[in-house]
Write a protein that holds these residues in place. Structure first.
Motif, PDB file in Angstrom:
ATOM      1  N   ASN A  74     -38.429  18.175  84.728  1.00 37.23           N
ATOM      2  CA  ASN A  74     -38.451  19.579  85.435  1.00 37.23           C
ATOM      3  C   ASN A  74     -39.825  19.553  86.246  1.00 37.23           C
ATOM      4  O   ASN A  74     -40.527  20.901  85.915  1.00 37.23           O
ATOM      5  N   THR A  84     -42.614  20.581  88.884  1.00 35.84           N
ATOM      6  CA  THR A  84     -42.682  21.480  89.903  1.00 35.84           C
ATOM      7  C   THR A  84     -42.530  20.962  91.268  1.00 35.84           C
ATOM      8  O   THR A  84     -43.173  20.021  91.428  1.00 35.84           O
ATOM      9  N   ARG A  90     -45.428  18.247  91.325  1.00 35.42           N
ATOM     10  CA  ARG A  90     -46.613  18.525  90.235  1.00 35.42           C
ATOM     11  C   ARG A  90     -46.433  17.725  88.910  1.00 35.42           C
ATOM     12  O   ARG A  90     -45.557  18.070  88.287  1.00 35.42           O
ATOM     13  N   TRP A 136     -50.851  17.294  91.770  1.00 36.03           N
ATOM     14  CA  TRP A 136     -49.840  17.189  92.878  1.00 36.03           C
ATOM     15  C   TRP A 136     -49.886  15.717  93.535  1.00 36.03           C
ATOM     16  O   TRP A 136     -51.050  15.200  94.003  1.00 36.03           O
ATOM     17  N   ASN A 161     -32.496  28.073  86.652  1.00 35.47           N
ATOM     18  CA  ASN A 161     -33.786  27.849  86.471  1.00 35.47           C
ATOM     19  C   ASN A 161     -34.694  28.452  87.838  1.00 35.47           C
ATOM     20  O   ASN A 161     -33.909  28.968  88.583  1.00 35.47           O
ATOM     21  N   LYS A 162     -35.824  28.558  87.792  1.00 39.25           N
ATOM     22  CA  LYS A 162     -36.604  29.025  88.660  1.00 39.25           C
ATOM     23  C   LYS A 162     -36.444  28.264  90.039  1.00 39.25           C
ATOM     24  O   LYS A 162     -36.125  27.157  89.882  1.00 39.25           O
ATOM     25  N   ILE A 165     -36.628  26.319  93.714  1.00 41.96           N
ATOM     26  CA  ILE A 165     -37.622  25.763  94.254  1.00 41.96           C
ATOM     27  C   ILE A 165     -38.274  26.107  95.349  1.00 41.96           C
ATOM     28  O   ILE A 165     -37.483  26.711  96.505  1.00 41.96           O
TER      29      ILE A 165
END
Length: 120
Positions: free
Chosen positions: A60, A62, A79, A85, A114-115, A117
């Protein structure tokens, strides 16, 4: 950092204490140096004998996406906890291939939320 004339070896001289930001810069410089060396990295995550090569794995990561209207390319930012990054400019053919792959692999049951994108 210095690359040998035949581009098969690099000489490094790092003997100091670094902050996280300074270390990220060294990692980027090392990656740039590696990209100039031979042999190139393997074109797939397996070597010519089908044996897996060393990779960094992170669940997962970022993600951020940039898709300017005037550009056919999409830039995907990932990330990594170790690399920071990285940015990948994807050709429209690659975008289509990924869309087809992801569409064909969607789970039958929706995963837990999930949070989101972040899109830019």
């Amino acid at each position: 950092m210095q690359l040998s004339d035949d581009r098969t070896q690099a000489t490094l001289a790092i003997n100091k204490t670094l902050t996280a930001s300074e270390l990220e810069n060294v990692i980027r410089e090392l990656a740039t140096l590696r990209s100039q060396m031979t042999p190139e990295t393997t074109p797939a995550p397996k070597d010519e004998n089908g044996v897996g090569v060393s990779v960094m794995t992170q669940d997962n990561p970022t993600i951020a996406v940039k898709h300017p209207l005037e550009d056919a390319y999409v830039t995907v930012y990932l990330r990594s906890l170790g690399l920071g990054w990285t940015a990948w400019r994807l050709h429209p053919d690659t975008q289509r291939a990924l869309a087809e792959l992801f569409s064909s692999q969607l789970p039958k049951i929706a995963p837990a939320k999930n949070k989101p994108i972040p899109f830019r």
